[in-house]
Design a protein around this motif. Structure first.
Motif, PDB file in Angstrom:
ATOM      1  N   UNK A 230       0.807  -1.222   0.000  1.00  0.00           N
ATOM      2  CA  UNK A 230       0.000   0.000   0.000  1.00  0.00           C
ATOM      3  C   UNK A 230       0.845   1.280   0.000  1.00  0.00           C
ATOM      4  N   UNK A 231       1.907   1.313   0.787  1.00  0.00           N
ATOM      5  CA  UNK A 231       2.739   2.526   0.833  1.00  0.00           C
ATOM      6  C   UNK A 231       3.450   2.771  -0.492  1.00  0.00           C
ATOM      7  N   UNK A 232       3.949   1.722  -1.105  1.00  0.00           N
ATOM      8  CA  UNK A 232       4.612   1.853  -2.397  1.00  0.00           C
ATOM      9  C   UNK A 232       3.619   2.320  -3.456  1.00  0.00           C
ATOM     10  N   UNK A 233       2.423   1.737  -3.448  1.00  0.00           N
ATOM     11  CA  UNK A 233       1.385   2.139  -4.406  1.00  0.00           C
ATOM     12  C   UNK A 233       0.980   3.593  -4.196  1.00  0.00           C
ATOM     13  N   UNK A 234       0.834   4.010  -2.936  1.00  0.00           N
ATOM     14  CA  UNK A 234       0.452   5.396  -2.647  1.00  0.00           C
ATOM     15  C   UNK A 234       1.543   6.367  -3.093  1.00  0.00           C
ATOM     16  N   UNK A 235       2.797   6.008  -2.861  1.00  0.00           N
ATOM     17  CA  UNK A 235       3.903   6.877  -3.280  1.00  0.00           C
ATOM     18  C   UNK A 235       3.954   6.992  -4.803  1.00  0.00           C
ATOM     19  N   UNK A 236       3.737   5.888  -5.488  1.00  0.00           N
ATOM     20  CA  UNK A 236       3.751   5.924  -6.954  1.00  0.00           C
ATOM     21  C   UNK A 236       2.564   6.733  -7.483  1.00  0.00           C
ATOM     22  N   UNK A 237       1.408   6.565  -6.868  1.00  0.00           N
ATOM     23  CA  UNK A 237       0.222   7.307  -7.294  1.00  0.00           C
ATOM     24  C   UNK A 237       0.450   8.806  -7.098  1.00  0.00           C
ATOM     25  N   UNK A 238       1.042   9.199  -5.966  1.00  0.00           N
ATOM     26  CA  UNK A 238       1.305  10.621  -5.706  1.00  0.00           C
ATOM     27  C   UNK A 238       2.323  11.182  -6.701  1.00  0.00           C
ATOM     28  N   UNK A 239       3.342  10.378  -7.032  1.00  0.00           N
ATOM     29  CA  UNK A 239       4.357  10.814  -7.992  1.00  0.00           C
ATOM     30  C   UNK A 239       3.759  10.924  -9.404  1.00  0.00           C
ATOM     31  N   UNK A 240       2.890  10.001  -9.760  1.00  0.00           N
ATOM     32  CA  UNK A 240       2.306   9.958 -11.092  1.00  0.00           C
ATOM     33  C   UNK A 240       1.258  11.038 -11.287  1.00  0.00           C
ATOM     34  N   UNK A 241       0.533  11.364 -10.200  1.00  0.00           N
ATOM     35  CA  UNK A 241      -0.553  12.343 -10.283  1.00  0.00           C
ATOM     36  C   UNK A 241      -0.515  13.200  -9.020  1.00  0.00           C
ATOM     37  N   UNK A 242       0.296  14.247  -9.020  1.00  0.00           N
ATOM     38  CA  UNK A 242       0.439  15.075  -7.812  1.00  0.00           C
ATOM     39  C   UNK A 242      -0.890  15.628  -7.307  1.00  0.00           C
ATOM     40  N   UNK A 243      -1.874  15.821  -8.172  1.00  0.00           N
ATOM     41  CA  UNK A 243      -3.173  16.343  -7.724  1.00  0.00           C
ATOM     42  C   UNK A 243      -3.976  15.303  -6.955  1.00  0.00           C
ATOM     43  N   UNK A 244      -3.573  14.013  -7.023  1.00  0.00           N
ATOM     44  CA  UNK A 244      -4.302  12.949  -6.324  1.00  0.00           C
ATOM     45  C   UNK A 244      -3.979  12.956  -4.842  1.00  0.00           C
ATOM     46  N   UNK A 245      -2.916  13.628  -4.422  1.00  0.00           N
ATOM     47  CA  UNK A 245      -2.497  13.612  -3.035  1.00  0.00           C
ATOM     48  C   UNK A 245      -3.255  14.570  -2.254  1.00  0.00           C
TER      49      UNK A 245
END
Length: 134
Positions: free
Chosen positions: A119-134
């Motif tokens: 989950x942490x790796x997925x969340x970090x990748x999601x935030x990096x891929x789409x900064x507006x998702x954070x």
């Protein structure tokens, strides 16, 4: 349409992904040792079950989040996605690699990766891929 080179390129773009041979020596990709996509040629029981509907060409196996997602993919594009009795009750689909475009393949592989990544790796990748998702 997509190729094994595309699969390797997409997998290499995903954090902490490694290519390891599966138990039968075929390519398989894992995130932190959790399988998310793999080469899956049809075997004799598969060919017998599929009969004339058995596809030729390269076949990719891919994890999906759940059986509902599996059913949706199978219903949405049966020319690309299919299953075999061996995968009954298992959240995975088979993909006719030569019938999927690289955009859809990327989406499928990223979703498979998200499903298997911690989950942490997925969340970090999601935030990096789409900064507006954070």
């Amino acid at each position: 349409m997509a190729s094994w080179d595309d699969v390797r390129r997409i997998a290499a773009s995903l954090p902490e992904t490694s290519e390891y041979p599966s138990y039968d020596g075929l390519p398989a990709w894992r995130v932190r040792n959790k399988l998310f996509v793999w080469e899956r040629p049809l075997r004799k029981p598969d060919l017998a079950a599929l009969g004339d509907a058995a596809p030729d060409g390269p076949i990719l196996g891919a994890r999906v989040p759940d059986l509902g997602a599996k059913e949706a993919l199978l219903a949405d594009d049966p020319d690309v996605y299919f299953t075999i009795p061996h995968l009954d009750g298992y959240p995975a689909v088979l993909v006719r690699l030569d019938r999927i475009d690289t955009t859809e393949l990327t989406e499928l592989m990223v979703e498979a990766w998200y499903d298997r990544a911690p989950k942490r790796l997925a969340a970090a990748y999601r935030a990096q891929s789409d900064p507006s998702a954070g």
